[in-house]
Design a protein around this motif. Sequence first.
Motif, short mmCIF file in Angstrom:
data_model
loop_
_atom_site.label_atom_id
_atom_site.label_comp_id
_atom_site.label_asym_id
_atom_site.label_seq_id
_atom_site.Cartn_x
_atom_site.Cartn_y
_atom_site.Cartn_z
N UNK A 45 89.37 128.77 10.80
CA UNK A 45 88.53 129.95 10.61
C UNK A 45 88.59 130.42 9.16
N UNK A 46 89.80 130.40 8.59
CA UNK A 46 89.94 130.80 7.19
C UNK A 46 89.18 129.89 6.25
N UNK A 47 89.20 128.58 6.54
CA UNK A 47 88.46 127.63 5.70
C UNK A 47 86.95 127.85 5.80
N UNK A 48 86.48 128.09 7.03
CA UNK A 48 85.04 128.31 7.22
C UNK A 48 84.59 129.58 6.51
N UNK A 49 85.37 130.66 6.68
CA UNK A 49 85.01 131.93 6.04
C UNK A 49 85.07 131.80 4.52
N UNK A 50 86.09 131.09 4.02
CA UNK A 50 86.22 130.91 2.57
C UNK A 50 85.04 130.13 2.01
N UNK A 51 84.48 129.23 2.81
CA UNK A 51 83.34 128.43 2.35
C UNK A 51 82.03 129.19 2.49
N UNK A 52 81.85 129.87 3.64
CA UNK A 52 80.59 130.55 3.90
C UNK A 52 80.53 131.94 3.27
N UNK A 53 81.65 132.66 3.33
CA UNK A 53 81.70 134.03 2.80
C UNK A 53 82.95 134.19 1.93
N UNK A 54 82.96 133.59 0.75
CA UNK A 54 84.17 133.64 -0.09
C UNK A 54 84.58 135.06 -0.46
N UNK A 108 84.29 137.69 1.41
CA UNK A 108 84.96 138.27 2.57
C UNK A 108 86.39 137.77 2.69
N UNK A 109 86.59 136.49 2.44
CA UNK A 109 87.95 135.92 2.50
C UNK A 109 88.82 136.52 1.40
N UNK A 110 88.24 136.70 0.22
CA UNK A 110 88.99 137.31 -0.89
C UNK A 110 89.37 138.75 -0.57
N UNK A 111 88.44 139.48 0.05
CA UNK A 111 88.72 140.86 0.44
C UNK A 111 89.83 140.91 1.49
N UNK A 112 89.79 139.98 2.43
CA UNK A 112 90.83 139.95 3.46
C UNK A 112 92.20 139.71 2.85
N UNK A 113 92.28 138.76 1.93
CA UNK A 113 93.56 138.47 1.28
C UNK A 113 94.05 139.66 0.47
N UNK A 114 93.11 140.34 -0.19
CA UNK A 114 93.50 141.52 -0.97
C UNK A 114 94.03 142.63 -0.08
N UNK A 115 93.38 142.82 1.07
CA UNK A 115 93.83 143.85 2.01
C UNK A 115 95.19 143.51 2.60
N UNK A 116 95.43 142.22 2.84
CA UNK A 116 96.73 141.81 3.34
C UNK A 116 97.83 142.12 2.34
N UNK A 117 97.55 141.85 1.06
CA UNK A 117 98.53 142.13 0.01
C UNK A 117 98.80 143.62 -0.08
N UNK A 118 97.72 144.42 -0.07
CA UNK A 118 97.88 145.87 -0.15
C UNK A 118 98.65 146.40 1.06
N UNK A 119 98.34 145.87 2.22
CA UNK A 119 99.02 146.31 3.43
C UNK A 119 100.51 146.01 3.37
N UNK A 120 100.85 144.82 2.88
CA UNK A 120 102.26 144.45 2.77
C UNK A 120 102.98 145.35 1.78
N UNK A 121 102.33 145.64 0.64
CA UNK A 121 102.94 146.52 -0.35
C UNK A 121 103.12 147.94 0.21
N UNK A 122 102.12 148.42 0.93
CA UNK A 122 102.20 149.77 1.50
C UNK A 122 103.31 149.88 2.54
N UNK A 123 103.42 148.87 3.38
CA UNK A 123 104.48 148.91 4.39
C UNK A 123 105.86 148.82 3.75
#
Length: 253
Positions: free
Chosen positions: A186-195, A197-212
Motif C-alpha cells: 500500500x505504501x509503494x502504491x501510494x508513493x507512486x500514485x500520490x507521492x 500524500x505519502x510524504x505528508x503521512x511520513x511527516x505526520x508520523x515524525x511529528x507524532x513521534x516527536x510530540x509523544x
Amino acid sequence: MKDWHCKCGNLGISCSAIFSLYNTLGDNVQCRTWHLAGLPVDTFSVDNAIVVSHSRRWPLMIDPQGQARKWVVNMEKENGLQIVKQTDPAFLRILEISLQKGQPLLIEGVGEELDPILDGVLLKQTFTQKGVEHVQLGELITEYHPEFRLYLTTRLRNPHYLPQVTIKVVVINFIITQLGLENQLLGLVVAHERPQLEEKKNRLLVESAHNHRALQRTQEKILEVLSTAGQNLLEDEKAIDIMSSSRVSMNVF
C-alpha cells in the motif's frame, strides 16, 4: 494459553483475558520510533522488536526479506552502526573496534554456524582488568564498552540451529507477515500514485513521534517535581515554572 488463564481464574489470580506482549512491555513512543525506522506495523513485528530490545542475549534474526536489517540500519545509523559479515577479512578488526568504542555492530549473512571467536561476546563473558571491562576474542583480549550492541541476521528461510547456537543467542523470526506485506505494498502504491500524500503521512508520523516523546518527558518532569517538592508546592518557584511550561506544552499537544 487458555488452560493457563482458566487455572489462574480458578486460583483467584488476576490476569488479562488476552495476553499482549505490547501491553506488558511495549512503549508507545518507542514503537513509533521503530516504525519510522522501517519496522512493519503488524503486531508480530512489534513483538519481535520488543524481544530484541528486552532480551538479555543478542538477537539472531531470521530475515529472508531484509526487514530486520532495514530496521536495524535505520535505527542505529546515528550511533555509528558497523556492518560486517563473518567471511570479511576485516571481521575481527571491526568487531574489536566496535567493542572498544561501544558502536552497534550488525553481522549479516549468518549461516547455521557461528564463528567460535564470538563465544565470549555472545555469552557476555566479561571480566575486569584495572577497572575496565574486557572480553576475550579467541586469543585476543580487548576492552568491552558497556554501550556495545550486537545484531545478527540470516537470509536463510528455515535454518536449523543446533543447541550450541541457540543457547548463545535469542533466535527471532522476522519473516514478513501478510499484514506487513499489505502495508508495504500500500505504501509503494501510494508513493507512486500520490507521492505528496505519502510524504505528508511520513511527516505526520515524525511529528507524532516527536510530540509523544516530548509529552513523555513533560510527564517525567512533573513526576520529578512532585516527588522532590517540599510540603508547600506553591512556594517552590522551580516547581511552578515547570508546571507552567508543562501546561503550555500540553495545550500544544
